[in-house]
Design an enzyme around this catalytic site. Sequence first.
Site, short mmCIF file in Angstrom:
data_model
loop_
_atom_site.label_atom_id
_atom_site.label_comp_id
_atom_site.label_asym_id
_atom_site.label_seq_id
_atom_site.Cartn_x
_atom_site.Cartn_y
_atom_site.Cartn_z
N ASN A 19 0.83 -1.20 0.00
CA ASN A 19 0.00 0.00 0.00
C ASN A 19 0.86 1.24 0.00
OD1 ASN A 19 -2.58 -1.19 0.28
ND2 ASN A 19 -2.35 -1.31 2.51
N ASP A 21 0.88 4.67 1.89
CA ASP A 21 0.27 5.35 3.03
C ASP A 21 0.31 6.85 2.77
OD1 ASP A 21 -0.01 2.88 4.22
OD2 ASP A 21 1.69 3.13 5.59
N GLY A 47 1.77 -1.30 3.83
CA GLY A 47 1.09 -2.58 3.58
C GLY A 47 1.89 -3.67 4.28
N GLY A 226 3.55 -6.48 22.92
CA GLY A 226 4.03 -5.10 22.98
C GLY A 226 5.35 -5.01 23.74
N GLY A 229 7.15 -8.07 25.11
CA GLY A 229 7.82 -9.07 24.27
C GLY A 229 6.84 -10.01 23.62
N GLY A 258 4.94 -4.99 14.61
CA GLY A 258 4.49 -6.37 14.44
C GLY A 258 4.99 -6.97 13.12
N ASP A 259 5.04 -6.15 12.07
CA ASP A 259 5.52 -6.63 10.77
C ASP A 259 7.02 -6.96 10.86
OD1 ASP A 259 2.97 -6.14 9.76
OD2 ASP A 259 3.50 -4.13 9.07
P1 ADP Z 1 1.49 -5.03 16.87
O1 ADP Z 1 2.46 -3.98 16.42
O2 ADP Z 1 1.10 -5.99 15.81
O3 ADP Z 1 0.31 -4.50 17.65
P2 ADP Z 1 2.93 -5.58 19.33
O4 ADP Z 1 2.50 -4.25 19.84
O5 ADP Z 1 2.73 -6.76 20.21
O6 ADP Z 1 2.30 -5.94 17.91
O7 ADP Z 1 4.50 -5.44 18.97
C1 ADP Z 1 5.20 -6.41 18.25
C2 ADP Z 1 6.60 -6.54 18.82
O8 ADP Z 1 7.27 -5.26 18.75
C3 ADP Z 1 6.66 -6.94 20.28
O9 ADP Z 1 6.65 -8.33 20.41
C4 ADP Z 1 7.97 -6.32 20.72
O10 ADP Z 1 9.07 -7.14 20.32
C5 ADP Z 1 8.04 -5.06 19.92
N1 ADP Z 1 7.48 -3.91 20.68
C6 ADP Z 1 6.29 -3.31 20.51
N2 ADP Z 1 6.14 -2.29 21.39
C7 ADP Z 1 7.27 -2.24 22.12
C8 ADP Z 1 7.76 -1.39 23.18
N3 ADP Z 1 7.01 -0.39 23.67
N4 ADP Z 1 8.99 -1.66 23.68
C9 ADP Z 1 9.75 -2.66 23.20
N5 ADP Z 1 9.35 -3.48 22.21
C10 ADP Z 1 8.14 -3.27 21.66
#
Ligand code: ADP
Length: 308
Positions: A19, A21, A47, A226, A229, A258-259
């Site tokens: 995509n 953005d 994307g 997040g 971990g 997440g990607d």
């Molecule tokens: P998404 O981005 O799909 O919502 P998450 O928020 O779980 O997924 O983040 C995916 C990965 O990115 C986590 O497993 C972690 O490794 C890293 N991550 C995300 N937010 C943080 C943060 N605030 N501090 C450290 N690592 C982070």
Amino acid sequence: MHGHDDPAPYDLLVVGSANADLVVGVERRPGPGETVLGSDLAVHPGGKGANQAVAAARLGARTALLARVGDDAHGLLLRASQQQAGVDTGGVLVGGAPTGVALITVDPSGDNSIVVSPGANARLTPQDVRAAAPLFASARVVSVQLEIPLDTVAETARALAPGARLVLNPSPPAPLPAEVLTACDPLVVNEHEARALLGDGADGTPEDRARALVALGPHSVVITLGAEGALVLDTRTDGGPVRVPSPRVAAVDTTGAGDAFTAALAWRLGLGEDLARAAAFAVRVGAAAVTREGAQASFPTAEEVAAL
Ligand code: ADP
């Protein structure tokens, strides 16, 4: 070492969306029938498929992308960003509809409102997957998400080479056929996606949700948490769910984290690491990605991950 007859010239094949953005800052969002003036337009490649391919290639993975873009300027931008990262774009198909776009307004508090036009992503067909047989024949790992038609995802699961593994991030969440769920190794979800897939069965701890998710059929499950971990559960090892902590970082922008995590995980699994070990690398990649603004622009090199 990787000559013509190497049966696996790609560490990773990503099948997914690309995509543009389109981002405009606004003081406040327009109501129905109203017009507001915003900032200058910023255009970024995005994307989930395109993001994952760039993330893996930047880490050093030999990566190919199977995707569809329009015959337009956004399609050229996406192809250029893939090539700059070192992704093989022979599988990036052109035409059928305009390139997918995400129309994003950002208000002063940082909240996003997003309209997605899937465009060419919605025209990536099961036939496109079958026609890409040579890419599948030479990929150890295939990573796919849900910003393309579900039929195309199901055909991707059927197209895997013997011994290849499928990594699925079901985003945006949607009900999945058993045939797709049982092919996942692993299914990679954040907490929101885990709850969406489990519905009424989503109560309890992340460990409970991981057990409930493997009961749906995947060989293994990863739940990202997040800043906490990730959590992994592999049905082929004796132990139960395993927590994989993330390094502590100053988070600036979590877009694309997440990607980056999923791409890194898929690559390391293809190199033969077990799930917990691959996830221990992937959380470092995700953590590095949140320390910088943007999605693709925030993805780290292997050197940057090592320095974290
Ligand atoms: P998404 O981005 O799909 O919502 P998450 O928020 O779980 O997924 O983040 C995916 C990965 O990115 C986590 O497993 C972690 O490794 C890293 N991550 C995300 N937010 C943080 C943060 N605030 N501090 C450290 N690592 C982070």
